[in-house]
Design a protein around this motif. Structure first.
Motif, short mmCIF file in Angstrom:
data_model
loop_
_atom_site.label_atom_id
_atom_site.label_comp_id
_atom_site.label_asym_id
_atom_site.label_seq_id
_atom_site.Cartn_x
_atom_site.Cartn_y
_atom_site.Cartn_z
N TYR A 144 0.90 -1.37 0.08
CA TYR A 144 0.16 0.27 -0.18
C TYR A 144 0.89 1.21 0.01
CZ TYR A 144 0.78 0.01 5.13
OH TYR A 144 1.14 -0.01 6.06
N PRO A 157 -5.59 -1.73 4.50
CA PRO A 157 -6.21 -3.01 4.78
C PRO A 157 -5.00 -3.81 5.44
CG PRO A 157 -5.82 -3.01 2.36
CD PRO A 157 -5.32 -1.47 3.20
N TYR A 168 -12.60 0.25 0.51
CA TYR A 168 -11.21 -0.09 -0.26
C TYR A 168 -11.76 -0.11 -2.04
CZ TYR A 168 -9.16 -0.66 4.14
OH TYR A 168 -8.74 -0.54 5.33
N LEU A 171 -9.57 0.74 -5.32
CA LEU A 171 -8.25 0.90 -4.94
C LEU A 171 -7.15 -0.18 -5.30
CD1 LEU A 171 -8.77 2.52 -1.35
CD2 LEU A 171 -8.90 3.54 -3.50
#
Length: 360
Positions: A144, A157, A168, A171
């Protein structure tokens, strides 16, 4: 099976690292009958420090020729097709997702490498027969973009289940499980997490939540992912990407100036353990040279050189990863795993079902 897992190494040319390749091949062994040349067939992400390779050549008396043969899946398929009349002497880069395919097709000859006793038993998936030698390990995980989640005041997450949550949506970008090693590893990780009867339902949720699928790792990480140096330049808009637990050190080490912490984080509850192997090709023209090269691949010198070249972890217990690598690397305590036999029994049908799910 994987694509350019270690494409990061192109950024390191100025640091004295080298990725060696040779084009073309000869009939029989790629060494062309020269007993002083040993040919390594590998995927296109092979890399080693120049001084380390030269030291092996000096001590062994062999010149190493490297034949890069596309991504790991392509290279394994070519090795199967050329069984008994191989392009080289040693093959490096078959991982646990494709290991059974190579072994069932008799690609390798048995050889117990010197130093194998230093390799942890958990990585010796062909123990006893020694048709392949474990060389490195790593974890396929969702990465991420720390900056994105900080600016949006959103918690990254941490698990497979989190990725299907509405917050999310749109994404995540992942690789095609039919063409990419990390893509397949992520699929296998979800199958290990949710079981034979549950993984398809999970993927239906991911599709509904806007997961984007691209062909390979380079496109996903260096074009679509907003957190990579390449993704920033390419206008990448996805702050979640399927990559590796070793992406944070790669992203940090090749930044100038080097940051205190990596701009990339790892969702450690989304990981699948990958192990790569090398083996002496059946019909190798330089069998003794191939054996010496396998010994070298699990030597302390090579094992300690790998992390900053190929961004993988050593399998030898007597090898220690460099401080610059461990400083930034994510620690994955409980990755998903799956036996090579279970993968072999289900891989093709799972990939076919997965493809129908993501194409709807």
């Amino acid at each position: 099976m994987r694509t350019s897992k270690k494409t990061y190494v192109v950024m390191a040319v100025g640091l004295g690292l080298v990725a060696l390749s040779a084009c073309g091949s000869s009939s029989g062994s790629g060494s062309g009958g020269d007993s002083k040349t040993v040919t390594l067939v590998s995927h296109d992400s092979w890399a080693v420090s120049k001084n380390v390779l030269k030291d092996f050549e000096r001590k062994s008396g062999y010149n190493v020729k490297v034949l890069e043969d596309g991504d790991a899946g392509q290279a394994v398929n070519k090795a199967i097709l050329s069984k008994g009349n191989p392009q080289g002497d040693v093959f490096f880069g078959v991982d646990n997702t494709l290991l059974s395919r190579a072994l069932d097709n008799g690609v390798f000859s048995s050889y117990k490498a010197k130093g194998l006793g230093e390799v942890k038993s958990e990585y010796q998936l062909d123990a006893g027969k020694n048709r392949v030698t474990p060389v490195d390990t790593g974890d396929i995980c969702v990465n991420y973009d720390k900056k994105y989640f900080s600016e949006h005041k959103l918690t990254p997450p941490s698990s497979f289940a989190d990725l299907a949550e509405p917050k999310y949506k749109d994404l995540l970008v992942t690789e095609n499980a039919a063409t990419s090693s990390p893509g397949l590893g992520f699929l296998l990780g979800s199958a290990a997490q949710y079981g034979d009867d549950g993984w398809q339902g999970y993927w239906k949720k991911l599709v509904a939540n806007g997961v984007k699928v691209v062909d390979g790792w380079d496109q996903a990480y260096n074009e679509e992912f907003s957190g990579s140096a390449g993704g920033k330049k390419a206008g990448g808009e996805r702050p979640l990407v399927v990559s590796y637990a070793s992406s944070p050190p790669a992203e940090a080490i090749y930044s100038d100036p080097q940051p205190k912490t990596s701009p990339v984080g790892v969702s450690t509850g989304t990981c699948f353990r990958q192990i790569e192997f090398a083996g002496l090709l059946d019909g190798a023209g330089n069998e003794k040279g191939g054996q010496a090269l396998l010994d070298f691949l699990i030597s302390k010198e090579f094992q300690q050189d790998m992390p900053l070249n190929m961004f993988v972890d050593p399998v030898a217990g007597n090898a220690t990863a460099p401080a610059d690598y461990t400083k930034y690397a994510a620690k994955v305590d409980d990755p998903e795993t799956m036996s090579p036999r279970k993968i072999a029994d289900n891989r093709d049908s799972w990939v076919k079902a997965w493809t129908s799910l993501v194409r709807k």
